[in-house]
Structure formats: C-alpha cells, structure tokens
Motif scaffolding. Structure first.
Motif, PDB file in Angstrom:
ATOM      1  N   VAL A  48      -6.925  74.411  31.510  1.00 20.29           N
ATOM      2  CA  VAL A  48      -8.635  74.264  32.622  1.00 20.29           C
ATOM      3  C   VAL A  48      -9.679  73.724  32.408  1.00 20.29           C
ATOM      4  N   LEU A  49      -9.403  74.141  30.951  1.00 17.57           N
ATOM      5  CA  LEU A  49     -11.188  73.271  30.028  1.00 17.57           C
ATOM      6  C   LEU A  49     -10.570  72.203  30.647  1.00 17.57           C
ATOM      7  N   VAL A  50      -9.690  71.362  29.620  1.00 15.26           N
ATOM      8  CA  VAL A  50     -10.026  69.740  30.045  1.00 15.26           C
ATOM      9  C   VAL A  50      -9.671  69.287  31.006  1.00 15.26           C
ATOM     10  N   PHE A  51      -8.812  70.478  32.559  1.00 17.74           N
ATOM     11  CA  PHE A  51      -9.247  69.683  33.293  1.00 17.74           C
ATOM     12  C   PHE A  51     -10.691  69.309  34.387  1.00 17.74           C
ATOM     13  N   LEU A  52     -11.229  70.901  34.033  1.00 16.07           N
ATOM     14  CA  LEU A  52     -12.529  70.633  34.268  1.00 16.07           C
ATOM     15  C   LEU A  52     -13.523  69.972  34.230  1.00 16.07           C
ATOM     16  N   TRP A  53     -13.122  69.222  32.533  1.00 13.41           N
ATOM     17  CA  TRP A  53     -14.541  68.557  31.581  1.00 13.41           C
ATOM     18  C   TRP A  53     -13.590  67.021  32.920  1.00 13.41           C
ATOM     19  N   LEU A  54     -12.361  66.987  33.004  1.00 12.43           N
ATOM     20  CA  LEU A  54     -12.455  65.563  33.638  1.00 12.43           C
ATOM     21  C   LEU A  54     -12.495  65.138  35.066  1.00 12.43           C
ATOM     22  N   LEU A  55     -12.732  66.993  35.531  1.00 13.21           N
ATOM     23  CA  LEU A  55     -13.278  67.011  36.881  1.00 13.21           C
ATOM     24  C   LEU A  55     -15.226  65.899  36.893  1.00 13.21           C
ATOM     25  N   PHE A  56     -15.413  67.230  35.904  1.00 12.61           N
ATOM     26  CA  PHE A  56     -17.077  66.327  35.964  1.00 12.61           C
ATOM     27  C   PHE A  56     -17.097  65.147  35.033  1.00 12.61           C
ATOM     28  N   PHE A  57     -16.647  64.656  34.950  1.00 14.13           N
ATOM     29  CA  PHE A  57     -17.053  63.400  33.641  1.00 14.13           C
ATOM     30  C   PHE A  57     -16.576  62.174  35.262  1.00 14.13           C
ATOM     31  N   PHE A  58     -15.505  61.964  36.269  1.00 11.66           N
ATOM     32  CA  PHE A  58     -14.830  61.571  36.767  1.00 11.66           C
ATOM     33  C   PHE A  58     -16.195  61.576  38.060  1.00 11.66           C
ATOM     34  N   GLY A  59     -16.520  62.729  38.515  1.00 12.65           N
ATOM     35  CA  GLY A  59     -17.021  63.266  39.611  1.00 12.65           C
ATOM     36  C   GLY A  59     -18.259  62.721  39.256  1.00 12.65           C
TER      37      GLY A  59
END
Length: 63
Positions: A48-59
């Motif tokens: 979940v933490l990795v997915f949230l960071w990926l969403l943040f950077f891709f955003g």
C-alpha cells in the motif's frame, strides 16, 4: 522417583512427565491459516505504501 532437568529453565521435574510443567509449550502449526493471515498483514501495508508513493510521483509527472 526419578527427575529430569528442563533444557530451557534448568528446573527439575518428574521423569514420568513428557515436558516441564513450568515452561510454556510452543507449538508451531505449519498448516494453520493464521500463518497466511499474518503474512498478508505484514506485507500488505508495504504494498500500500509503495502504491501510494507511485501514485504521488506519477501524479506529479503526468499532470
């Protein structure tokens, strides 16, 4: 009356008993579904933490 010495606590106990009555018996059941639940509970927050960071950077970059 024969006595044995416990390997863990070094206390004497009767030879007729299978294990020391003062020490807790730790049994690991490898077929228990609780093991899978514990594994998921440990790994899922990391994903979940990795997915949230990926969403943040891709955003930031795909905006």
């Amino acid at each position: 009356m024969k006595l044995k010495i416990c390997e863990q606590c070094r206390r004497p106990y009767l030879e007729s008993e299978d294990f020391c009555p003062k020490c807790p018996r730790l049994e690991w059941n490898q077929e228990s579904w609780m093991n899978i639940g514990c594994l998921v509970a440990m790994i899922l927050p990391v994903f979940v933490l990795v997915f949230l960071w990926l969403l943040f950077f891709f955003g930031l970059f795909l905006r």
